[in-house]
Design an enzyme around this catalytic site. Sequence first.
Site, short mmCIF file in Angstrom:
data_model
loop_
_atom_site.label_atom_id
_atom_site.label_comp_id
_atom_site.label_asym_id
_atom_site.label_seq_id
_atom_site.Cartn_x
_atom_site.Cartn_y
_atom_site.Cartn_z
CD GLU A 140 1.81 -5.83 5.68
OE1 GLU A 140 2.67 -6.73 6.00
OE2 GLU A 140 1.13 -5.97 4.81
CD GLU A 177 -2.70 -7.34 3.03
OE1 GLU A 177 -2.12 -6.24 3.06
OE2 GLU A 177 -3.20 -7.74 4.23
CB ALA A 224 -0.84 0.13 1.26
N GLY A 271 0.52 -5.11 1.26
CA GLY A 271 -0.84 -4.83 0.15
C GLY A 271 -0.57 -5.59 -1.13
N1 DAK Z 1 4.64 3.07 -0.79
C1 DAK Z 1 5.00 4.33 -1.05
N2 DAK Z 1 6.10 4.45 -2.11
C2 DAK Z 1 7.02 3.31 -1.86
C3 DAK Z 1 6.65 2.10 -1.46
C4 DAK Z 1 5.28 1.94 -0.79
N3 DAK Z 1 4.91 0.70 -0.39
N4 DAK Z 1 7.54 1.12 -1.84
C5 DAK Z 1 8.33 1.98 -2.45
N5 DAK Z 1 8.11 3.16 -2.63
C6 DAK Z 1 8.86 4.18 -3.28
C7 DAK Z 1 10.16 4.81 -2.42
O1 DAK Z 1 9.84 5.45 -1.40
C8 DAK Z 1 11.11 5.34 -3.49
O2 DAK Z 1 10.39 6.63 -3.90
P1 DAK Z 1 11.59 7.67 -3.77
O3 DAK Z 1 12.16 7.89 -2.59
O4 DAK Z 1 12.51 7.39 -5.18
O5 DAK Z 1 10.47 8.79 -4.08
C9 DAK Z 1 10.69 4.31 -4.72
O6 DAK Z 1 9.51 3.83 -4.51
C10 DAK Z 1 11.65 3.12 -5.04
O7 DAK Z 1 11.91 2.46 -3.83
P2 DAK Z 1 13.44 2.21 -3.17
O8 DAK Z 1 14.28 3.46 -3.53
O9 DAK Z 1 13.21 1.98 -1.71
O10 DAK Z 1 13.90 1.16 -4.02
P3 DAK Z 1 14.76 -0.01 -3.58
O11 DAK Z 1 15.09 -0.98 -4.85
O12 DAK Z 1 15.89 0.62 -2.77
O13 DAK Z 1 13.98 -0.96 -2.39
C11 DAK Z 1 11.95 -2.07 -1.83
C12 DAK Z 1 12.82 -1.60 -2.84
C13 DAK Z 1 10.57 -2.58 -2.17
C14 DAK Z 1 12.77 -3.23 -0.81
C15 DAK Z 1 11.64 -0.90 -0.82
O14 DAK Z 1 11.16 0.11 -1.62
C16 DAK Z 1 10.68 -1.03 0.20
O15 DAK Z 1 10.97 -1.55 1.30
N6 DAK Z 1 9.19 -0.70 -0.02
C17 DAK Z 1 8.37 -0.71 0.96
C18 DAK Z 1 8.02 -2.00 1.12
C19 DAK Z 1 6.75 -1.97 2.26
O16 DAK Z 1 7.01 -1.68 3.51
N7 DAK Z 1 5.65 -1.95 1.82
C20 DAK Z 1 4.50 -1.55 2.55
C21 DAK Z 1 4.01 -2.67 3.49
S1 DAK Z 1 2.75 -2.09 4.49
C22 DAK Z 1 -4.41 -0.12 4.87
C23 DAK Z 1 -4.41 -1.26 4.40
C24 DAK Z 1 -3.35 -2.06 4.00
C25 DAK Z 1 -2.19 -1.50 4.03
C26 DAK Z 1 -1.85 -0.09 4.55
C27 DAK Z 1 -3.06 0.51 4.89
N8 DAK Z 1 -5.27 0.73 4.94
C28 DAK Z 1 -6.64 0.11 4.73
C29 DAK Z 1 -5.27 2.10 5.30
C30 DAK Z 1 -0.87 -2.30 3.92
C31 DAK Z 1 0.19 -1.86 4.35
C32 DAK Z 1 1.43 -2.33 3.35
O17 DAK Z 1 1.26 -2.67 2.48
#
Ligand code: DAK
Length: 256
Positions: free
Chosen positions: A135, A115, A66, A112
């Site tokens: 998460e 998911e 997400a 997400g």
């Molecule tokens: N959201 C927003 N931006 C994201 C992102 C995400 N999930 N994942 C990556 N990006 C963005 C990064 O911020 C970066 O943007 P800039 O800094 O260039 O502006 C760009 O994509 C490239 O990412 P990286 O520079 O980090 O790329 P790397 O190759 O170094 O790393 C990575 C890739 C996938 C390992 C890393 O980007 C990463 O760890 N990303 C986050 C993974 C993560 O934690 N995903 C979210 C899990 S929590 C909800 C319901 C469900 C959820 C939330 C709310 N509600 C109903 C309210 C679910 C939550 C989740 O999914």
Amino acid sequence: MHIENLNYKQEGQIFYITIDRVKQLNALNKRTILELNHLLCLCEDDASIRVIILTGAGEKAFVAGADIKEFAHFSKKEGEELAQFGHELLFDKIANYSKPVIAAINGYALGGGLELAMAAHVRVASDNAKLGQPEVSLGLIPGYGGTQRLTQLIGKGKAFEMILTGDMIAAEEALKLGLVNDVVSQEDLLLKSIEIAHKMIKNSPKAIKRGIQAINSVFDDSGLKEEIRLFGQGFGTEEFKEGTTAFFEKRKPNFK
Ligand code: DAK
């Protein structure tokens, strides 16, 4: 509805949807969820479409979760409400869709994003794919069905390990665990998905619809309601603030 974040086309009886927010690694924001819902509603009523193939744009990510920038400031109430909204519009819609949905996982499928792939009926992954539920590193739990569907797919022991460590696993391990159905090279990803789609298309559409319903009926969805409730509790906490701030500052979170 004007579609901004998706590419889509119909070829034969297959409808392809590509989530295209490449700069954010195809992170799912609210608008993308609404757009996906819109296309899925249109496809459901179109008898010429028999299978949906869902993938991400680029070679790096299916969906990296997400959109953290969007939900970082949510309160507990907003978190709960949006979890419910996402389930209805997208995740449950796909899981209970009347036509098969195949997720072609072309890279990171995190949070997400995993998911979303797990809501689909079949998952094909490219050999560079990485899958995880990170998460807990943000002070949350999976909120779009991950605690339920991951456990259903790979069993309680491995689901605990993946959700509590937040570690990503590689495509080959996901195959061994039954989290994905096939692993192929990135260039063969769509070909393999199309091959599976064609096998489905040969069969009775009404029987396929009943098959999806019957398999889903094995699982009680009361756990999903509990997930939504517990998911909402993470929002607005100090740990959530630290987890999301650490992500923006590109550092590891420091939970007390
Ligand atoms: N959201 C927003 N931006 C994201 C992102 C995400 N999930 N994942 C990556 N990006 C963005 C990064 O911020 C970066 O943007 P800039 O800094 O260039 O502006 C760009 O994509 C490239 O990412 P990286 O520079 O980090 O790329 P790397 O190759 O170094 O790393 C990575 C890739 C996938 C390992 C890393 O980007 C990463 O760890 N990303 C986050 C993974 C993560 O934690 N995903 C979210 C899990 S929590 C909800 C319901 C469900 C959820 C939330 C709310 N509600 C109903 C309210 C679910 C939550 C989740 O999914």
